[in-house]
Motif scaffolding. Structure first.
Motif: not given
Length: 135
Positions: A70-74, A82-93
């Motif tokens: 969350i810290l890294a993505m925010a 870019l929203r893609r990294p955060a969206a992928l991180a959400g799927v991964g988590l």
């Protein structure tokens, strides 16, 4: 005459790179735990008694992955939008959480957790790579 509010200083890119680097490393360690450790235990049964990993490991690993990601993505989003990294991180988590807490069989746990770790690592790499394009 009122002066404008001081801008909140952003965390330095070095901190951002460190967060993503730690998160990628954690994802790789998760993959090693899920894939290589069982193979080693099958290959050398005596290791099973020495390398037994407590079930709490998954809780601790997930508890580490969530705030780090969350810290890294925010922080990354504030720089590159870019929203893609955060969206992928959400799927991964989500997959990591399902693997750790939501499945009954060890085989399904390994598969779901491994896919989640790869997706999460990919998200952090995308987040990391997007940083140099920022002004």
């Amino acid at each position: 005459m009122s002066s404008p509010a001081p801008a909140v200083p952003e965390s330095p890119p070095r901190r951002q790179r460190m967060l993503d680097g730690v998160a990628v490393t954690a994802s790789v360690l998760c993959l090693v735990h899920c894939l290589a450790l069982p193979l080693a235990l099958i290959a050398v049964p005596v290791l099973a008694t020495m390398l037994a990993v407590p079930e709490a490991f998954h809780v601790i690993a997930f508890a580490f992955a969530v705030p780090t990601s969350i810290l890294a993505m925010a922080s990354g989003y504030r720089r590159h939008a870019l929203r893609r990294p955060a969206a992928l991180a959400g799927v991964g988590l989500t997959l990591l959480g399902l693997g750790a807490f939501g499945v009954d069989t060890e085989t399904v746990e390994r598969i779901v957790t491994s896919i989640g770790a790869v997706i999460l690592a990919t998200a952090h790499i995308l987040n990391w790579r997007a940083l140099p394009t920022c002004a």
